[in-house]
Design a protein around this motif. Structure first.
Motif, short mmCIF file in Angstrom:
data_model
loop_
_atom_site.label_atom_id
_atom_site.label_comp_id
_atom_site.label_asym_id
_atom_site.label_seq_id
_atom_site.Cartn_x
_atom_site.Cartn_y
_atom_site.Cartn_z
N MET A 116 -5.31 -9.45 -1.87
CA MET A 116 -6.52 -10.27 -1.83
C MET A 116 -6.51 -11.39 -2.88
O MET A 116 -7.12 -12.43 -2.68
CB MET A 116 -7.75 -9.38 -2.06
N ILE A 130 -1.28 -4.91 1.93
CA ILE A 130 -1.71 -3.60 2.45
C ILE A 130 -2.69 -3.78 3.61
O ILE A 130 -2.68 -3.01 4.56
CB ILE A 130 -2.32 -2.74 1.33
N LEU A 131 -3.56 -4.82 3.55
CA LEU A 131 -4.57 -4.99 4.61
C LEU A 131 -4.21 -6.13 5.56
O LEU A 131 -4.21 -5.95 6.77
CB LEU A 131 -5.95 -5.25 3.98
N CYS A 132 -3.90 -7.28 5.01
CA CYS A 132 -3.56 -8.42 5.86
C CYS A 132 -2.18 -8.21 6.48
O CYS A 132 -1.38 -7.45 5.95
CB CYS A 132 -3.56 -9.70 5.03
N PRO A 133 -1.89 -8.91 7.58
CA PRO A 133 -0.53 -8.84 8.12
C PRO A 133 0.48 -9.35 7.10
O PRO A 133 0.15 -10.17 6.24
CB PRO A 133 -0.59 -9.77 9.34
N TRP A 136 0.83 -13.09 6.46
CA TRP A 136 -0.39 -13.85 6.17
C TRP A 136 -0.13 -14.80 5.01
O TRP A 136 0.56 -14.46 4.06
CB TRP A 136 -1.51 -12.89 5.81
N PRO A 140 -6.97 -14.20 0.41
CA PRO A 140 -8.29 -14.49 0.99
C PRO A 140 -9.47 -14.38 0.03
O PRO A 140 -10.45 -15.09 0.22
CB PRO A 140 -8.42 -13.48 2.12
N LEU A 141 -9.43 -13.51 -0.95
CA LEU A 141 -10.64 -13.35 -1.77
C LEU A 141 -10.67 -14.30 -2.97
O LEU A 141 -11.60 -14.25 -3.77
CB LEU A 141 -10.78 -11.90 -2.25
N TYR A 151 -3.93 -18.42 13.75
CA TYR A 151 -2.98 -17.37 13.35
C TYR A 151 -2.26 -16.90 14.60
O TYR A 151 -2.89 -16.38 15.53
CB TYR A 151 -3.70 -16.21 12.67
#
Ligand code: SF4
Lengths: 158, 181
Positions: A116, A130-133, A136, A140-141, A151
């Motif tokens: 993030m 761990i969360l995004c592909p 990516w 994002p944060l 995408y």
């Protein structure tokens, strides 16, 4: 043990690496430490019998606009006291030593903070998203993040 | 329900039913829809409630299948992230024709609460696969999903099986006439 006492103990042990201690009403007291010494401080907090912080309940990334930061919430299951550590790193070179070898729960939390915020944890055995592909782009944060238009051929904005 | 209504008709009494083969096939098709066991986000919880005994999805003839190759329809129950969107497309492509899609909840209809700031959410599953029935709500009550299921059954009942191209072409022509007039 109260946060004030833990702070004094740390200050006596590590000196300048403990940057500041903040205690305000309505907020949990926390200690700001130097990132270079973070691993040693964490190890000390875990292994000293009267501190005995055996549980890392939360590790989170932060974006303070100029800098990035990481917050560690510690808890001792046996002694039932808690403590908060904070470190700040610059946005150009956000490197923090990994505490994954001290508390296993830090593994996924550090991967999330990397995913993030792009904070790199030195010494982590598997620092991938761990969360995004995996492919990516960007973190994002972060406050200056701009979401992509597309995408894999799918439109992102509404 | 074209077929069963004929039972009430005295003209066809005596245990003889006159109807079209298409009606029988569609009746069987619409009353034994098997769905892909697939849940996404919070809507999936409501979907699970639907499967449990209180709402009893099975009385619609719906049985969960764990393989897309055995499923007749898929319920997209929740937030479709971009990471998941590619997998949903793959699952949908693996399903055998004829296949149907129910989009459950605001998220899969249009992005839901993530419509503005959701950098990671596909704003509507209909951007990647065709959707037959949209069920609104965040999350929809199981009753709403039941209604959606009934709508899907109605849709299946009205579908053409024989001379499909010819009939669809005729219908299209009629629609065009209506639009042009
Ligand atoms: S529509 Fe609402 S309940 Fe359903 S997945 Fe989205 S946020 Fe969750």
């Amino acid at each position: 043990m109260l946060a004030q006492e833990i702070y004094e103990k740390l200050k006596a042990e590590f000196g300048d690496a403990i940057i500041e201690f903040k205690q305000e009403p309505f907020f949990d007291p926390f200690v700001q430490v130097a990132p270079e010494k973070l691993f040693d401080i964490s190890l000390y907090l875990r292994d000293t019998p009267e501190l005995d912080f055996d549980y890392l309940s939360l590790l989170g990334g932060m974006d303070y606009k100029e800098n990035l930061g990481v917050v560690y919430h510690l808890y001792s299951i046996k002694l039932k006291h808690s403590f908060i550590l904070k470190v700040t790193v610059s946005k150009d070179n956000p490197v923090v030593p990994s505490v994954e070898r001290i508390w296993r729960s830090a593994d996924w939390h550090e991967r999330e903070a990397y995913d993030m915020f792009g904070i790199r944890f030195e010494g982590h055995h598997n620092l991938i998203r761990i969360l995004c592909p995996y492919d990516w782009e960007g973190f994002p944060l972060r406050k200056d993040y701009v979401q992509p238009d597309e995408y894999h051929g799918m439109k992102v904005p509404y | 329900m074209g077929l069963l209504n004929k039972l009430d008709d005295p003209y066809y009494g005596g245990g003889i039913i006159l109807g079209k083969v298409e009606d029988i096939l569609n009746w069987g098709r619409s009353k034994s829809d098997w769905y892909l066991q697939f849940g996404l986000a919070c809507c999936a919880i409501e979907f699970m409630a639907m499967n449990a005994s209180h709402f009893d999805f099975m009385r619609f003839g719906c049985i969960p299948r764990t393989s897309p190759r055995q499923a007749d329809f898929i319920i997209i129950s929740g937030t479709v992230t971009f990471k998941m969107a590619e997998r949903i497309k793959k699952l949908y492509e693996q399903m055998a024709e004829p296949k149907y899609v129910i989009s459950m909840g605001s998220c899969s209809n249009s992005g839901g609460p993530y419509w503005e700031h959701g950098y990671h959410v596909l704003k509507g599953v209909d951007r990647i696969i065709p959707v037959d029935v949209y069920v609104p709500g965040c999350p929809p009550r199981p009753e709403a999903l039941e209604e959606g299921m009934i709508r899907l059954q109605e849709k299946i009942n009205q579908q053409a099986i024989f001379n499909k191209r010819k009939r669809i072409a005729e219908e299209d022509k009629q629609k065009e006439l209506i639009i042009n007039n």
